[in-house]
Write an enzyme that holds these catalytic residues in place. Sequence first.
Site, short mmCIF file in Angstrom:
data_model
loop_
_atom_site.label_atom_id
_atom_site.label_comp_id
_atom_site.label_asym_id
_atom_site.label_seq_id
_atom_site.Cartn_x
_atom_site.Cartn_y
_atom_site.Cartn_z
N GLU A 30 48.04 -29.62 2.75
CA GLU A 30 47.39 -30.94 3.59
C GLU A 30 47.36 -32.14 2.92
OE1 GLU A 30 43.54 -28.76 3.75
OE2 GLU A 30 44.37 -27.09 4.88
N GLU A 34 54.42 -21.76 6.74
CA GLU A 34 55.66 -21.33 7.38
C GLU A 34 56.57 -22.28 7.43
OE1 GLU A 34 52.52 -21.21 8.70
OE2 GLU A 34 52.24 -19.36 9.84
N1 THU Z 1 47.72 -23.05 8.25
C1 THU Z 1 49.13 -22.47 7.91
O1 THU Z 1 49.52 -23.11 6.69
N2 THU Z 1 49.66 -21.64 8.70
C2 THU Z 1 49.33 -20.97 9.57
O2 THU Z 1 49.66 -19.98 9.97
C3 THU Z 1 47.86 -21.28 10.10
C4 THU Z 1 47.23 -22.57 9.56
C5 THU Z 1 47.26 -23.90 7.57
C6 THU Z 1 47.14 -25.29 7.90
C7 THU Z 1 46.10 -25.87 7.18
O3 THU Z 1 46.41 -26.49 6.20
C8 THU Z 1 44.91 -24.81 7.28
O4 THU Z 1 45.69 -23.52 7.41
C9 THU Z 1 43.82 -24.74 8.30
O5 THU Z 1 44.31 -24.92 9.42
#
Ligand code: THU
Length: 130
Positions: free
Chosen positions: A41, A52
């Site tokens: 993030e 992913e």
């Molecule tokens: N997120 C992922 O990394 N992969 C997913 O399949 C769903 C969401 C992350 C993005 C963000 O850092 C956090 O989960 C909340 O949305």
Amino acid sequence: MALLQAATAVRERAYAPYSRFKVGAALRSTIGTVHVGCNVENVAYPEGTCAEAGAIAAMIAAGDTAIAEVLVIADSPDPVPPCGGCRQKIAEFAAQDVRVTLCTIDGKQKVMTVADLLPGVFTAAHMDRT
Ligand code: THU
């Protein structure tokens, strides 16, 4: 299962101070190599990247080219589904019948295919007018 272990381990390294939602992803390429990624993030929220996307970037950076299987894991009540953008990113490098396993850290799993995740996928063929 190698992908489950790899995704579980890399999830611990996620940088998710804003959502506090750690995600791990592991993919096996068609030559049998496992690549992993976690969400990273950013204080400028849209700049964050998904687990992913990290695994796919690792695959490409390693000189590998195609996905044979994907697994994603998070501490969610139900098996975590890839976001819309990640569905398109996976479809770029995976055949429609490639298995995508969605997991929770307490052992729930849901098995889908790339086609299940992104019906009617936009492909390069849609730009072909010749
Ligand atoms: N997120 C992922 O990394 N992969 C997913 O399949 C769903 C969401 C992350 C993005 C963000 O850092 C956090 O989960 C909340 O949305």
